[in-house]
Write a protein that holds these residues in place. Structure first.
Motif, PDB file in Angstrom:
ATOM      1  N   ALA A  60      59.554  16.815  34.077  1.00 50.68           N
ATOM      2  CA  ALA A  60      60.329  17.261  32.874  1.00 50.68           C
ATOM      3  C   ALA A  60      59.339  17.667  31.827  1.00 50.68           C
ATOM      4  O   ALA A  60      58.421  17.246  31.710  1.00 50.68           O
ATOM      5  N   ILE A  61      59.825  18.705  30.837  1.00 47.73           N
ATOM      6  CA  ILE A  61      58.821  19.124  29.888  1.00 47.73           C
ATOM      7  C   ILE A  61      59.684  19.017  28.480  1.00 47.73           C
ATOM      8  O   ILE A  61      60.800  19.448  28.309  1.00 47.73           O
ATOM      9  N   GLU A  62      58.992  18.216  27.901  1.00 49.13           N
ATOM     10  CA  GLU A  62      59.510  17.792  26.537  1.00 49.13           C
ATOM     11  C   GLU A  62      59.616  19.330  25.619  1.00 49.13           C
ATOM     12  O   GLU A  62      58.649  19.909  25.567  1.00 49.13           O
ATOM     13  N   PHE A  63      60.631  19.304  25.017  1.00 47.32           N
ATOM     14  CA  PHE A  63      61.050  20.590  24.221  1.00 47.32           C
ATOM     15  C   PHE A  63      61.357  20.185  22.806  1.00 47.32           C
ATOM     16  O   PHE A  63      62.424  19.344  22.640  1.00 47.32           O
ATOM     17  N   ASN A  64      60.769  20.739  21.857  1.00 46.20           N
ATOM     18  CA  ASN A  64      60.894  20.365  20.300  1.00 46.20           C
ATOM     19  C   ASN A  64      62.018  21.651  19.746  1.00 46.20           C
ATOM     20  O   ASN A  64      61.708  22.705  19.720  1.00 46.20           O
ATOM     21  N   GLU A  65      63.141  21.288  19.134  1.00 44.56           N
ATOM     22  CA  GLU A  65      64.157  22.034  18.759  1.00 44.56           C
ATOM     23  C   GLU A  65      63.563  22.988  17.486  1.00 44.56           C
ATOM     24  O   GLU A  65      63.836  24.382  17.521  1.00 44.56           O
ATOM     25  N   GLU A  66      62.738  22.372  16.899  1.00 47.24           N
ATOM     26  CA  GLU A  66      61.885  23.204  15.695  1.00 47.24           C
ATOM     27  C   GLU A  66      61.041  24.266  16.191  1.00 47.24           C
ATOM     28  O   GLU A  66      61.072  25.404  15.946  1.00 47.24           O
ATOM     29  N   GLU A  67      60.374  24.162  17.379  1.00 49.73           N
ATOM     30  CA  GLU A  67      59.586  24.833  18.305  1.00 49.73           C
ATOM     31  C   GLU A  67      60.437  25.974  18.782  1.00 49.73           C
ATOM     32  O   GLU A  67      60.049  27.164  18.845  1.00 49.73           O
ATOM     33  N   GLU A  68      61.636  25.562  19.323  1.00 52.47           N
ATOM     34  CA  GLU A  68      62.459  26.424  19.794  1.00 52.47           C
ATOM     35  C   GLU A  68      62.962  27.610  18.674  1.00 52.47           C
ATOM     36  O   GLU A  68      62.921  28.826  18.923  1.00 52.47           O
ATOM     37  N   ALA A  69      63.398  27.123  17.473  1.00 48.08           N
ATOM     38  CA  ALA A  69      63.621  27.961  16.718  1.00 48.08           C
ATOM     39  C   ALA A  69      62.718  28.776  16.206  1.00 48.08           C
ATOM     40  O   ALA A  69      62.958  30.027  15.924  1.00 48.08           O
ATOM     41  N   LYS A  70      61.357  28.505  16.153  1.00 43.41           N
ATOM     42  CA  LYS A  70      60.389  29.300  15.876  1.00 43.41           C
ATOM     43  C   LYS A  70      59.931  30.267  16.840  1.00 43.41           C
ATOM     44  O   LYS A  70      59.771  31.511  16.692  1.00 43.41           O
ATOM     45  N   SER A  71      60.022  29.905  18.119  1.00 45.49           N
ATOM     46  CA  SER A  71      59.754  30.783  19.070  1.00 45.49           C
ATOM     47  C   SER A  71      60.988  31.893  19.302  1.00 45.49           C
ATOM     48  O   SER A  71      60.507  32.890  19.428  1.00 45.49           O
ATOM     49  N   GLU A  72      61.993  31.542  19.112  1.00 47.28           N
ATOM     50  CA  GLU A  72      63.231  32.474  18.923  1.00 47.28           C
ATOM     51  C   GLU A  72      62.750  33.585  17.914  1.00 47.28           C
ATOM     52  O   GLU A  72      63.199  34.799  18.055  1.00 47.28           O
ATOM     53  N   LYS A  73      62.635  33.056  16.593  1.00 45.47           N
ATOM     54  CA  LYS A  73      62.437  33.828  15.516  1.00 45.47           C
ATOM     55  C   LYS A  73      61.060  34.973  15.668  1.00 45.47           C
ATOM     56  O   LYS A  73      61.543  36.289  15.447  1.00 45.47           O
ATOM     57  N   GLU A  74      60.178  34.339  16.367  1.00 42.54           N
ATOM     58  CA  GLU A  74      58.919  35.019  16.534  1.00 42.54           C
ATOM     59  C   GLU A  74      59.327  36.207  17.493  1.00 42.54           C
ATOM     60  O   GLU A  74      58.918  37.393  17.510  1.00 42.54           O
ATOM     61  N   SER A  75      60.214  35.734  18.827  1.00 47.44           N
ATOM     62  CA  SER A  75      60.146  36.870  19.736  1.00 47.44           C
ATOM     63  C   SER A  75      61.502  37.920  19.241  1.00 47.44           C
ATOM     64  O   SER A  75      61.348  38.976  19.585  1.00 47.44           O
ATOM     65  N   ALA A  76      62.277  37.399  18.219  1.00 47.06           N
ATOM     66  CA  ALA A  76      63.050  38.739  17.684  1.00 47.06           C
ATOM     67  C   ALA A  76      62.292  39.473  16.929  1.00 47.06           C
ATOM     68  O   ALA A  76      62.533  40.772  16.633  1.00 47.06           O
ATOM     69  N   SER A  77      61.074  39.114  16.307  1.00 42.90           N
ATOM     70  CA  SER A  77      60.560  40.042  15.361  1.00 42.90           C
ATOM     71  C   SER A  77      59.205  40.829  16.020  1.00 42.90           C
ATOM     72  O   SER A  77      58.814  41.647  15.634  1.00 42.90           O
ATOM     73  N   SER A  78      59.121  40.327  17.205  1.00 43.51           N
ATOM     74  CA  SER A  78      57.873  40.938  17.934  1.00 43.51           C
ATOM     75  C   SER A  78      58.310  42.134  18.981  1.00 43.51           C
ATOM     76  O   SER A  78      59.759  42.175  18.980  1.00 43.51           O
ATOM     77  N   SER A  79      57.448  42.735  19.636  1.00 44.24           N
ATOM     78  CA  SER A  79      57.818  43.672  20.367  1.00 44.24           C
ATOM     79  C   SER A  79      58.201  43.217  21.868  1.00 44.24           C
ATOM     80  O   SER A  79      58.091  42.069  22.085  1.00 44.24           O
ATOM     81  N   PRO A  80      59.222  44.084  22.537  1.00 39.17           N
ATOM     82  CA  PRO A  80      59.467  43.286  23.890  1.00 39.17           C
ATOM     83  C   PRO A  80      58.372  42.853  24.663  1.00 39.17           C
ATOM     84  O   PRO A  80      57.163  43.425  24.601  1.00 39.17           O
ATOM     85  N   LYS A  81      58.648  41.728  25.427  1.00 38.99           N
ATOM     86  CA  LYS A  81      57.455  41.397  26.287  1.00 38.99           C
ATOM     87  C   LYS A  81      57.227  42.350  27.340  1.00 38.99           C
ATOM     88  O   LYS A  81      58.016  42.627  28.016  1.00 38.99           O
ATOM     89  N   THR A  82      55.949  42.791  27.872  1.00 31.71           N
ATOM     90  CA  THR A  82      55.367  43.356  28.695  1.00 31.71           C
ATOM     91  C   THR A  82      55.395  42.571  29.933  1.00 31.71           C
ATOM     92  O   THR A  82      55.344  41.136  30.158  1.00 31.71           O
TER      93      THR A  82
END
Length: 201
Positions: A133-155
């Motif tokens: 299993a991989i440990e996942f932090n909810e704060e990191e999840e929110a941060k990554s969602e925010k970054e992906s929303a503001s960045s350009s689409p993934k190549t």
């Protein structure tokens, strides 16, 4: 159940490194760890169809299993992801009737496709969770969602990225790469890095 963790299905994503396969992401109900399992296209479709409550024109294999069970008066009590050896997961379908309980060996993908049809709980051995299993932090999840929303689409990943030689990296570097993959929600890559770390331990 002792020595087990209950899981729920969090999502399915296509696997870029293996054509025709998907990554099934399971999450523990009472914690933040996630268990990515690579499965085939047919099993991914079988899981997705049932989750979306789509009725196929003809019964799929897992629907046939359910019909067989109901006609012979037995039910699926739960699913258990029981072991992981050399990066391969193993599972059991635990069936019950009025008189006895039977464990049937199965691939996790088939077992989970059956679990969703019977609305049966899915469990994983704690030993398997601690290894895979991989440990996942909810704060990191929110941060990554925010970054992906503001960045350009993934190549799309390049061929070199798809087949990167993880064996060339140090253990310390692999752990850093694992953390980065988790933060960016790239579970497919995180699973590959996790398997390489496990091979060295």
């Amino acid at each position: 159940m002792e020595n087990t963790v209950e899981l729920e299905i969090l999502g399915l994503s296509s696997n870029h490194s293996q054509s025709g396969s998907f990554t099934l992401v399971m999450g523990e109900i009472t914690g933040t760890r996630r268990l990515p399992i690579v499965i085939g296209m047919f099993e991914a479709q079988a899981i997705a169809i049932e989750i979306e409550k789509i009725v196929p024109n003809r019964p799929m294999t897992h629907d046939l299993f359910k019909s067989f069970a109901s006609n012979f008066n037995f039910s699926v009590d739960h699913i258990l992801v029981s072991d992981m050896r050399e990066g391969v997961f193993y599972a059991k379908i635990v069936c019950k009737d009025d008189e006895k309980t039977v464990e049937i060996d199965a691939r996790p993908s088939d077992a989970i496709a059956i679990a969703v049809r019977f609305d049966a709980p899915i469990f994983c051995e704690k030993k398997v969770m601690s290894e895979a299993a991989i440990e996942f932090n909810e704060e990191e999840e929110a941060k990554s969602e925010k970054e992906s929303a503001s960045s350009s689409p993934k190549t799309s990943p390049t061929k070199a990225q798809k087949h990167e030689a993880l064996k060339d990296f140090s253990l310390e570097k692999l752990n850093q790469m694992l953390e980065k993959a988790i933060n960016s929600e790239d579970y497919e890559r995180a699973a590959r890095i996790r398997d390489e770390i496990n091979r060295r331990n």
